[in-house]
Write a protein that holds these residues in place. Structure first.
Motif, PDB file in Angstrom:
ATOM      1  N   THR A  69      17.174  -9.207  77.749  1.00 26.47           N
ATOM      2  CA  THR A  69      18.278  -8.533  77.048  1.00 26.47           C
ATOM      3  C   THR A  69      18.385  -7.080  77.472  1.00 26.47           C
ATOM      4  O   THR A  69      19.485  -6.558  77.700  1.00 26.47           O
ATOM      5  CB  THR A  69      18.070  -8.627  75.527  1.00 26.47           C
ATOM      6  OG1 THR A  69      17.948 -10.003  75.139  1.00 26.47           O
ATOM      7  CG2 THR A  69      19.247  -8.004  74.786  1.00 26.47           C
ATOM      8  N   LEU A  70      17.259  -6.406  77.608  1.00 25.40           N
ATOM      9  CA  LEU A  70      17.270  -4.996  78.017  1.00 25.40           C
ATOM     10  C   LEU A  70      17.824  -4.838  79.428  1.00 25.40           C
ATOM     11  O   LEU A  70      18.626  -3.929  79.690  1.00 25.40           O
ATOM     12  CB  LEU A  70      15.851  -4.418  77.941  1.00 25.40           C
ATOM     13  CG  LEU A  70      15.221  -4.317  76.547  1.00 25.40           C
ATOM     14  CD1 LEU A  70      13.809  -3.772  76.647  1.00 25.40           C
ATOM     15  CD2 LEU A  70      16.073  -3.464  75.623  1.00 25.40           C
ATOM     16  N   VAL A  71      17.400  -5.698  80.343  1.00 21.98           N
ATOM     17  CA  VAL A  71      17.895  -5.619  81.717  1.00 21.98           C
ATOM     18  C   VAL A  71      19.393  -5.900  81.755  1.00 21.98           C
ATOM     19  O   VAL A  71      20.152  -5.244  82.488  1.00 21.98           O
ATOM     20  CB  VAL A  71      17.135  -6.591  82.631  1.00 21.98           C
ATOM     21  CG1 VAL A  71      17.740  -6.616  84.028  1.00 21.98           C
ATOM     22  CG2 VAL A  71      15.662  -6.205  82.716  1.00 21.98           C
ATOM     23  N   HIS A  72      19.836  -6.855  80.953  1.00 21.53           N
ATOM     24  CA  HIS A  72      21.268  -7.171  80.907  1.00 21.53           C
ATOM     25  C   HIS A  72      22.074  -5.987  80.382  1.00 21.53           C
ATOM     26  O   HIS A  72      23.122  -5.643  80.952  1.00 21.53           O
ATOM     27  CB  HIS A  72      21.487  -8.386  80.012  1.00 21.53           C
ATOM     28  CG  HIS A  72      22.925  -8.655  79.702  1.00 21.53           C
ATOM     29  ND1 HIS A  72      23.824  -9.102  80.648  1.00 21.53           N
ATOM     30  CD2 HIS A  72      23.644  -8.502  78.551  1.00 21.53           C
ATOM     31  CE1 HIS A  72      25.015  -9.236  80.095  1.00 21.53           C
ATOM     32  NE2 HIS A  72      24.934  -8.863  78.832  1.00 21.53           N
ATOM     33  N   LEU A  73      21.607  -5.336  79.326  1.00 21.39           N
ATOM     34  CA  LEU A  73      22.330  -4.202  78.761  1.00 21.39           C
ATOM     35  C   LEU A  73      22.300  -2.995  79.691  1.00 21.39           C
ATOM     36  O   LEU A  73      23.298  -2.277  79.813  1.00 21.39           O
ATOM     37  CB  LEU A  73      21.735  -3.822  77.401  1.00 21.39           C
ATOM     38  CG  LEU A  73      21.864  -4.850  76.275  1.00 21.39           C
ATOM     39  CD1 LEU A  73      21.129  -4.376  75.039  1.00 21.39           C
ATOM     40  CD2 LEU A  73      23.327  -5.132  75.954  1.00 21.39           C
ATOM     41  N   ARG A  74      21.163  -2.783  80.333  1.00 27.42           N
ATOM     42  CA  ARG A  74      21.010  -1.593  81.174  1.00 27.42           C
ATOM     43  C   ARG A  74      21.820  -1.700  82.464  1.00 27.42           C
ATOM     44  O   ARG A  74      22.449  -0.731  82.896  1.00 27.42           O
ATOM     45  CB  ARG A  74      19.522  -1.388  81.509  1.00 27.42           C
ATOM     46  CG  ARG A  74      19.231  -0.162  82.365  1.00 27.42           C
ATOM     47  CD  ARG A  74      19.551   1.125  81.648  1.00 27.42           C
ATOM     48  NE  ARG A  74      19.161   2.280  82.422  1.00 27.42           N
ATOM     49  CZ  ARG A  74      19.399   3.540  82.045  1.00 27.42           C
ATOM     50  NH1 ARG A  74      19.994   3.790  80.913  1.00 27.42           N
ATOM     51  NH2 ARG A  74      19.028   4.547  82.810  1.00 27.42           N
ATOM     52  N   HIS A  75      21.792  -2.863  83.107  1.00 28.60           N
ATOM     53  CA  HIS A  75      22.397  -3.005  84.426  1.00 28.60           C
ATOM     54  C   HIS A  75      23.542  -4.010  84.475  1.00 28.60           C
ATOM     55  O   HIS A  75      24.058  -4.279  85.568  1.00 28.60           O
ATOM     56  CB  HIS A  75      21.325  -3.414  85.442  1.00 28.60           C
ATOM     57  CG  HIS A  75      20.207  -2.427  85.575  1.00 28.60           C
ATOM     58  ND1 HIS A  75      20.355  -1.217  86.217  1.00 28.60           N
ATOM     59  CD2 HIS A  75      18.924  -2.462  85.130  1.00 28.60           C
ATOM     60  CE1 HIS A  75      19.209  -0.555  86.176  1.00 28.60           C
ATOM     61  NE2 HIS A  75      18.326  -1.289  85.519  1.00 28.60           N
TER      62      HIS A  75
END
Length: 311
Positions: A69-75
Motif C-alpha cells: 500500500t505504501l509503495v502504491h501511494l508513494r509511486h
C-alpha cells in the motif's frame, strides 16, 4: 510474498515508501491488530460451512500488505507490478490496498506522539490551545472523466484548470506541517463554498480565537468569522491609484503572501506522493487516498522533528 531480505531492503530505503523504518514499525504495531480484528469480524459476519481459520492461509502477511500500500501511494505503482514484486495475484494486491488504505485514513494527522487530529473541529481547538496560526488552501487532483450520460458529469470540470478534477482543503500550521485534509469535492466547487460546507465559519465563530491565513479565493470569510480569516488586502482603487497606495498595497500583499506560502509547501509535500499527482483509480476512493497520505506525511514530519531536537 517477498523474502526477508527484500522486505528489509524496502523498509530500510526511505525512497521506496517515503517513510523511515521507525515509522513503518509503528504503523505495523498499531494497524496490524486492527486489521486482524476487522478481518476476523468480516469472516464471522457471514454464514460459513467451515470454521473461521480453516482453509488456505494468507500468502501475503500484514506487513507485506502495508508495504504494498505504501509503495502504491508513494509511486502510483500499478497493482500488476506489485503483484509480480510480491509474488501474488493482482486481486490479492487490490484487496490488500482496499483494506489498508482506510485504516491509514482513519488515523488522522499526527501533531505530536500520541496526539492525532481527525476532524476540522479538533484542528481549530489545537490551534487555539497552542496559539499557532493556521493556513488553509485548496488543491486539485486530476481524475478520470466520468462516463457519458452521468448526470453530474460536468461537476468534475474545474473552472481553474479546465480539467476533470476533485479538490480538497488542506490546513497547515505556520511551519507548513499538515494538520488536516478534508474529504474531496468535485472540481467545480468553489474554495469558499467548500470551506463553508466543512463548517469552518461556525467553528471559528463559536470556537477559540484563532488566526487563519487564506488566499483571495476565501475573501468574504473574514467578515463572517469576525476577522479570524485573513485574506489578501482589497484594492480600493481599480484604476488611477496614487503611487503611495500602490506601494502600500504591494507591501501588504507580499507580507501576507510570505506568511501564507507555507501551505503551498505542505501541499507540495503531499503531491510528492504520486497517487495525488493524478488519481487513476475510482473517484470514490480519492478521499481515503488523500487522508491516508496526509496521515503518513504528518507522522513522518513529527518523527523527523522529534529526531532533530537536541537531547
Amino acid at each position: 510474498m517477498v523474502g526477508n531480505a527484500s522486505r528489509a531492503a524496502i523498509i530500510s530505503d526511505r525512497r521506496i515508501t517515503g517513510l523511515s523504518a521507525n515509522v513503518i514499525a509503528e504503523l505495523v504495531s498499531e494497524l496490524g491488530p486492527l486489521w486482524h480484528e476487522r478481518h476476523q469480524a468480516k469472516l464471522a459476519s457471514r454464514p460459513r460451512k467451515r470454521a473461521v481459520g480453516a482453509g488456505a492461509k494468507h500468502r501475503l502477511v500484514f506487513v507485506d500488505r502495508l508495504l504494498a500500500t505504501l509503495v502504491h501511494l508513494r509511486h502510483a505503482t500499478t497493482h500488476d507490478v506489485l503483484a509480480c514484486w510480491f509474488s501474488v495475484d493482482r486481486s490479492t494486491i487490490t484487496r490488500a490496498i482496499a483494506e489498508v488504505r482506510p485504516l491509514l485514513a482513519e488515523r488522522g494527522c499526527t501533531v505530536s506522539p500520541g496526539v492525532r487530529l481527525r476532524t476540522l473541529a479538533e484542528v481549530i481547538d489545537h490551534l487555539g490551545a497552542s496559539g499557532k496560526t493556521g493556513i488553509i488552501d485548496s488543491t486539485e487532483i486530476r481524475v478520470r472523466r466520468p462516463a457519458v450520460g452521468r448526470k453530474d458529469r460536468d461537476r468534475f470540470v474545474s473552472g481553474k484548470s479546465k480539467q476533470n478534477a476533485v479538490k480538497t482543503m488542506v490546513v497547515t500550521d505556520g511551519d507548513g506541517r499538515v494538520l488536516f485534509c478534508s474529504p474531496s469535492r468535485p472540481g467545480s466547487c468553489a474554495d469558499i463554498t467548500h470551506a463553508r460546507q466543512l463548517g469552518l465559519v461556525t467553528l471559528l465563530a463559536d470556537g477559540p480565537a484563532v488566526e487563519i491565513l487564506a488566499d483571495a479565493g476565501y475573501q468574504g470569510l473574514g467578515a463572517q468569522t469576525g476577522g479570524r480569516v485573513i485574506t489578501p488586502p482589497h484594492r480600493k482603487f481599480k484604476k488611477n491609484a496614487p503611487d503611495w497606495y500602490e506601494e502600500m498595497h504591494e507591501r501588504q500583499r507580499k507580507a501576507h503572501s510570505s506568511r501564507r506560502i507555507r501551505v503551498e509547501h505542505g501541499i507540495a509535500h503531499l503531491k510528492n506522493w504520486r497517487a495525488l499527482t493524478r488519481h487513476l483509480g475510482r473517484r470514490e476512493h480519492i478521499s481515503d487516498t488523500v487522508q491516508a497520505i496526509a496521515s503518513l506525511l504528518s507522522h513522518q514530519q513529527t518523527a523527523d522533528l522529534a529526531s532533530a531536537r537536541p537531547m
